[in-house]
Scaffold this motif. Structure first.
Motif, PDB file in Angstrom:
ATOM      1  N   THR A  92       0.816  -1.217   0.000  1.00 49.08           N
ATOM      2  CA  THR A  92       0.000   0.000   0.000  1.00 49.08           C
ATOM      3  C   THR A  92       0.848   1.265   0.000  1.00 49.08           C
ATOM      4  O   THR A  92       0.319   2.355  -0.150  1.00 49.08           O
ATOM      5  CB  THR A  92      -0.941   0.020   1.213  1.00 49.08           C
ATOM      6  OG1 THR A  92      -0.157  -0.100   2.403  1.00 49.08           O
ATOM      7  CG2 THR A  92      -1.951  -1.111   1.150  1.00 49.08           C
ATOM      8  N   ASP A  93       2.154   1.127   0.176  1.00 46.73           N
ATOM      9  CA  ASP A  93       3.061   2.281   0.172  1.00 46.73           C
ATOM     10  C   ASP A  93       4.313   1.951  -0.619  1.00 46.73           C
ATOM     11  O   ASP A  93       4.730   0.784  -0.690  1.00 46.73           O
ATOM     12  CB  ASP A  93       3.466   2.649   1.605  1.00 46.73           C
ATOM     13  CG  ASP A  93       2.293   3.147   2.423  1.00 46.73           C
ATOM     14  OD1 ASP A  93       1.608   4.082   1.966  1.00 46.73           O
ATOM     15  OD2 ASP A  93       2.046   2.589   3.503  1.00 46.73           O
TER      16      ASP A  93
ATOM     17  N   ASN B   4      -0.247   4.402  -4.292  1.00 50.07           N
ATOM     18  CA  ASN B   4      -0.670   5.428  -3.336  1.00 50.07           C
ATOM     19  C   ASN B   4       0.425   6.452  -3.068  1.00 50.07           C
ATOM     20  O   ASN B   4       0.335   7.229  -2.135  1.00 50.07           O
ATOM     21  CB  ASN B   4      -1.095   4.778  -2.017  1.00 50.07           C
ATOM     22  CG  ASN B   4      -2.327   3.930  -2.183  1.00 50.07           C
ATOM     23  OD1 ASN B   4      -3.257   4.319  -2.869  1.00 50.07           O
ATOM     24  ND2 ASN B   4      -2.334   2.751  -1.573  1.00 50.07           N
TER      25      ASN B   4
END
Length: 156
Positions: free
Chosen positions: A15-16, A83
């Motif tokens: 997610t990062d 993201n």
């Protein structure tokens, strides 16, 4: 044979932004000069100002030395930008620097072809040739002669 963590394992998507996702394997032909090219048509990042998504095809080409990037780890690494707030030019340079640090290739280039937003497309290109070798001159030549034939709207 070294252990690859991503290949064959259940896929957990990051997610990062995470360069530690990148993995290498041994180049079984270090005596041969050859290109490896990845076409990544589903790259996504976020505009750092508006948070709007930016979409691109990323082209990564390199001439390996002793290490090569494992493709599933590259896919997960590129997904980690999903993201990440970064301008197009920054994303391309970060990808290039991470891959250079990972593999120490003879030559590498990264070209992002971002879809238009607000009527403008941005296509940053960066390359690298190993300092003190013929690849340094190759990089300079390819940079100076890059994109001599700009695209037309119909062939994007």
């Amino acid at each position: 044979m070294q252990s690859l963590k991503s290949l064959g394992a259940h896929t957990t998507y990051p997610t990062d932004y995470d360069p530690s996702l990148l993995e290498t394997f041994e180049n079984k032909h270090p005596d041969v000069e050859y290109f490896v090219k990845f076409n990544c048509p589903e790259f996504t990042s976020l505009c750092p100002i508006t948070g709007q998504p930016d979409f691109a095809t990323i082209y990564i080409s390199y001439i390996p030395q002793s290490k090569m990037v494992e493709s599933k780890s590259l896919k997960l690494y590129l997904f980690s930008f999903r993201n990440h707030g970064g301008f197009h030019e920054d994303c391309i340079n970060v990808i290039a620097k991470d891959l250079i640090a990972l593999m120490d290739p003879r030559y590498l280039e990264v070209w992002g072809k971002f879809t238009p937003r607000g009527g403008i497309s941005i296509d940053p290109y960066v390359n690298y040739g190993k300092i003190g070798t013929k690849y340094e001159q190759m990089a300079q030549h390819r940079l100076l002669n890059h994109d001599l034939y700009p695209e037309k709207i119909g062939n994007r």
